[in-house]
Write an enzyme that holds these catalytic residues in place. Structure first.
Site, PDB file in Angstrom:
ATOM      1  N   GLY A   1      48.713  25.855   1.737  1.00  0.00           N
ATOM      2  CA  GLY A   1      48.178  26.522   2.937  1.00  0.00           C
ATOM      3  C   GLY A   1      47.529  25.531   3.889  1.00  0.00           C
ATOM      4  N   VAL A   2      47.237  24.344   3.400  1.00  0.00           N
ATOM      5  CA  VAL A   2      46.483  23.367   4.199  1.00  0.00           C
ATOM      6  C   VAL A   2      47.311  22.824   5.367  1.00  0.00           C
ATOM      7  CG1 VAL A   2      45.343  21.117   4.151  1.00  0.00           C
ATOM      8  CG2 VAL A   2      44.966  22.746   2.291  1.00  0.00           C
ATOM      9  N   GLY A   3      48.516  22.362   5.059  1.00  0.00           N
ATOM     10  CA  GLY A   3      49.364  21.834   6.123  1.00  0.00           C
ATOM     11  C   GLY A   3      49.666  22.904   7.159  1.00  0.00           C
TER      12      GLY A   3
ATOM     13  N   ARG B   1      51.333  27.778  -4.165  1.00  0.00           N
ATOM     14  CA  ARG B   1      51.084  27.067  -5.428  1.00  0.00           C
ATOM     15  C   ARG B   1      49.674  27.330  -5.939  1.00  0.00           C
ATOM     16  NH1 ARG B   1      53.662  21.475  -3.096  1.00  0.00           N
ATOM     17  NH2 ARG B   1      55.851  22.123  -3.195  1.00  0.00           N
TER      18      ARG B   1
ATOM     19  N   HIS C   1      35.236  38.537  12.758  1.00  0.00           N
ATOM     20  CA  HIS C   1      34.246  37.685  13.437  1.00  0.00           C
ATOM     21  C   HIS C   1      34.892  36.608  14.310  1.00  0.00           C
ATOM     22  CE1 HIS C   1      30.629  38.483  10.502  1.00  0.00           C
ATOM     23  NE2 HIS C   1      31.301  39.586  10.796  1.00  0.00           N
TER      24      HIS C   1
ATOM     25  N   ASP D   1      57.626  27.311   4.261  1.00  0.00           N
ATOM     26  CA  ASP D   1      58.445  26.148   3.909  1.00  0.00           C
ATOM     27  C   ASP D   1      58.852  26.261   2.439  1.00  0.00           C
ATOM     28  OD1 ASP D   1      56.230  25.411   2.364  1.00  0.00           O
ATOM     29  OD2 ASP D   1      56.074  23.384   3.200  1.00  0.00           O
ATOM     30  N   HIS D   2      59.410  25.186   1.893  1.00  0.00           N
ATOM     31  CA  HIS D   2      59.885  25.244   0.496  1.00  0.00           C
ATOM     32  C   HIS D   2      58.729  25.457  -0.474  1.00  0.00           C
ATOM     33  CE1 HIS D   2      58.823  21.028   1.246  1.00  0.00           C
ATOM     34  NE2 HIS D   2      58.586  20.925  -0.056  1.00  0.00           N
TER      35      HIS D   2
ATOM     36  N   ARG E   1      34.000  33.153  20.335  1.00  0.00           N
ATOM     37  CA  ARG E   1      35.434  32.901  20.574  1.00  0.00           C
ATOM     38  C   ARG E   1      35.629  32.218  21.932  1.00  0.00           C
ATOM     39  NH1 ARG E   1      39.866  37.597  21.305  1.00  0.00           N
ATOM     40  NH2 ARG E   1      38.526  37.941  23.113  1.00  0.00           N
TER      41      ARG E   1
ATOM     42  N   CYS F   1      52.714  27.742   2.844  1.00  0.00           N
ATOM     43  CA  CYS F   1      53.254  26.469   2.346  1.00  0.00           C
ATOM     44  C   CYS F   1      52.761  26.318   0.912  1.00  0.00           C
ATOM     45  CB  CYS F   1      52.890  25.296   3.257  1.00  0.00           C
ATOM     46  SG  CYS F   1      51.141  24.881   3.357  1.00  0.00           S
ATOM     47  N   GLY F   2      52.761  25.110   0.382  1.00  0.00           N
ATOM     48  CA  GLY F   2      52.349  24.963  -1.008  1.00  0.00           C
ATOM     49  C   GLY F   2      50.870  25.234  -1.204  1.00  0.00           C
TER      50      GLY F   2
HETATM   51  C1  RB5 Z   1      55.450  20.686   0.369  1.00  0.00           C
HETATM   52  O1  RB5 Z   1      55.833  19.986  -0.758  1.00  0.00           O
HETATM   53  C2  RB5 Z   1      53.943  20.735   0.533  1.00  0.00           C
HETATM   54  O2  RB5 Z   1      53.439  19.482   0.775  1.00  0.00           O
HETATM   55  C3  RB5 Z   1      53.601  21.710   1.638  1.00  0.00           C
HETATM   56  O3  RB5 Z   1      54.181  22.947   1.377  1.00  0.00           O
HETATM   57  C4  RB5 Z   1      52.133  22.039   1.843  1.00  0.00           C
HETATM   58  O4  RB5 Z   1      51.484  22.276   0.648  1.00  0.00           O
HETATM   59  C5  RB5 Z   1      51.363  21.190   2.729  1.00  0.00           C
HETATM   60  O5  RB5 Z   1      50.171  21.447   2.965  1.00  0.00           O
END
Ligand code: RB5
Length: 150
Positions: A69-71, A110, A99, A8-9, A139, A66-67
């Site tokens: 990795g969590v989302g 980020r 594993h 994503d951005h 698994r 993503c920013g």
């Molecule tokens: C986008 O601004 C940000 O929220 C997304 O990339 C990500 O970090 C979510 O986990």
């Protein structure tokens, strides 16, 4: 190996570095976007596209950036057959495959720099799921949870 890649951005700045590194290692990228920076795009769309490429058999593994990795990890783990995790160190990226049969690596552009990201994707792409019975048993239990929730 075919590796599906989406960002994503928040992850876009790292995407080309990952493409170049995997291509250099001989892997084929299945590009799931974004193809241009768009500050209004949403990470679940890229997680879904990467997961769908794996589900269709177009890719063996995937990477979603993503920013943080969590989302990317949260969305990816909603998809059947996907085992995703944020790995910001090489040990987790390698051992996650060996594993846990991790098949989607999630990165936060980020959080980590280009050089660490390259080492992590190398560790992820070169690892193989262990043949040891205990890992297959675990698994199978994870897949059972997935089936129970369906
Ligand atoms: C986008 O601004 C940000 O929220 C997304 O990339 C990500 O970090 C979510 O986990």
């Amino acid at each position: 190996m075919n590796i599906a890649l989406g960002a994503d951005h928040g992850g876009f700045s790292l995407k080309q570095t990952v493409v170049d590194e995997l291509t250099k290692l001989g892997h084929t990228i299945v590009d799931c976007g974004a193809r241009a920076y768009d500050k209004l795009d949403d990470y679940p769309d890229f997680a879904r596209a990467v997961g769908a490429a794996i589900q269709r058999g177009d890719a063996t593994r995937g990477i979603v950036i993503c920013g943080s990795g969590v989302g990317a990890a949260i969305a990816s783990n909603k998809l059947r057959g996907i085992r995703a995790c944020v790995c910001h160190d090489t040990y987790s990226a390698r051992q996650g495959v060996e594993h846990d049969d991790l098949n989607v690596l999630c990165l936060g552009a980020r959080i980590i720099g280009d050089e660490l990201a390259k080492e992590i994707v190398r560790a992820f792409a070169s690892a193989q799921f262990s043949t040891e019975a205990r890992f297959h048993r675990r698994r199978a239990k994870v897949l059972e949870i997935e089936r129970d929730q369906a």
